[in-house]
Scaffold this motif. Structure first.
Motif, short mmCIF file in Angstrom:
data_model
loop_
_atom_site.label_atom_id
_atom_site.label_comp_id
_atom_site.label_asym_id
_atom_site.label_seq_id
_atom_site.Cartn_x
_atom_site.Cartn_y
_atom_site.Cartn_z
N TYR A 60 2.51 -6.42 -8.82
CA TYR A 60 1.80 -5.10 -8.56
C TYR A 60 2.81 -4.19 -9.30
CZ TYR A 60 4.41 -3.69 -4.55
OH TYR A 60 5.42 -3.39 -3.61
N PRO A 61 4.13 -4.08 -8.84
CA PRO A 61 4.91 -3.18 -9.66
C PRO A 61 4.95 -2.95 -10.92
CG PRO A 61 6.29 -4.31 -7.88
CD PRO A 61 4.85 -5.22 -8.22
N ALA A 100 -6.24 -9.24 -4.94
CA ALA A 100 -5.64 -8.84 -3.85
C ALA A 100 -5.52 -9.69 -2.78
CB ALA A 100 -6.71 -7.71 -3.30
N ARG A 101 -6.09 -10.79 -2.80
CA ARG A 101 -5.70 -11.74 -1.81
C ARG A 101 -4.78 -12.82 -2.13
NH1 ARG A 101 -11.57 -12.35 -1.36
NH2 ARG A 101 -11.57 -14.20 -2.44
N LEU A 140 0.72 -1.20 0.01
CA LEU A 140 0.02 0.02 -0.07
C LEU A 140 0.85 1.41 0.01
CD1 LEU A 140 -2.87 -1.29 2.47
CD2 LEU A 140 -3.12 -0.30 0.05
N TYR A 141 2.06 1.38 0.59
CA TYR A 141 3.03 2.49 0.87
C TYR A 141 3.33 2.48 -0.45
CZ TYR A 141 6.79 5.56 1.22
OH TYR A 141 7.70 6.79 1.11
N ASP A 142 3.73 1.63 -1.59
CA ASP A 142 4.21 1.68 -2.62
C ASP A 142 3.29 2.17 -3.78
OD1 ASP A 142 6.64 0.52 -1.78
OD2 ASP A 142 6.30 -1.33 -2.41
N ILE A 181 -6.34 1.87 -9.85
CA ILE A 181 -5.26 1.80 -8.64
C ILE A 181 -6.00 2.14 -7.56
CG2 ILE A 181 -3.18 2.85 -7.92
CD1 ILE A 181 -2.35 3.34 -10.69
N ALA A 182 -7.01 3.30 -7.54
CA ALA A 182 -7.45 3.45 -6.40
C ALA A 182 -8.62 2.37 -5.86
CB ALA A 182 -8.63 4.98 -6.59
N ASN A 183 -9.21 1.90 -6.69
CA ASN A 183 -10.06 0.61 -6.24
C ASN A 183 -9.26 -0.59 -5.79
OD1 ASN A 183 -13.08 1.09 -6.46
ND2 ASN A 183 -12.37 2.07 -8.41
#
Length: 185
Positions: free
Chosen positions: A123-124, A114-115, A23-25, A135-137
């Motif tokens: 993700y990168p 996401a799980r 989440l930080y990235d 991205i927001a979702n």
């Protein structure tokens, strides 16, 4: 001699820490790509994401000597990630962009992804291929999952405290056991 201090701090192996780090990235990428530099929200979102991750680590490390600190910092992590969740929801709402819910055709696939373990590696490379809504979702989905995991972690920490007590109780038990052993010599 038995030690009453059990070394803690295995936070890097926790799924919730890995999600918080992701989440930080994601937040760093998102704010640099979709928000205006100098906008206070950029710093707020990055700080909230950082605080979520850092407080999981700090709480886990502090658990060696303080269950109270561990529980407090785990809750601070949860509160920070809740703040970040609101920022992502605000981003979508004020721009009249769609926040995905169960009726959205991509919602369930996003939740499964996401799980998954694959998300950690993929993700990168995916972020540059996604738009701001996606991205927001994704971040919102991960934030809901992190909140669930942090609530469960807090329940576990409370249960462990009730079963084992805090460091003062452990120190007292260890000291009494030592005295008893010495007196038996």
């Amino acid at each position: 001699m038995s030690s009453f201090l059990k070394m803690q701090g295995g936070y890097r192996g926790l799924r919730v820490y890995k999600v918080a780090e992701m989440l930080y990235d994601i937040t760093f990428y998102f704010t640099q790509s979709y928000l205006i530099r100098g906008d206070r929200t950029v710093d707020q979102m990055i700080q909230a994401a950082r605080s979520g991750k850092q407080n999981i680590a700090e709480g886990s490390s502090a658990s060696t000597t303080s269950a109270e600190t561990e529980i407090k910092l785990t809750n601070v992590a949860r509160a920070s990630l809740q703040e970040l969740l609101i920022d992502y929801e605000d981003y979508l709402r004020v721009r009249k962009l769609l926040k995905w819910d169960a009726s959205h055709p991509r919602y369930e696939a996003m939740r499964r992804f996401a799980r998954s373990e694959e998300i950690m590696q993929e993700y990168p490379e995916l972020l540059p291929k996604m738009n701001d809504v996606e991205i927001a979702n994704l971040a919102i989905t991960l934030l809901h999952q992190a909140d669930f995991m942090l609530r469960r972690l807090l329940d576990y920490q409370q249960e462990q405290f009730l079963k084992q007590g805090g460091v003062r109780e452990k120190m007292t038990r260890a000291r009494l056991a030592y005295r008893k052993k010495e007196n038996e010599k």
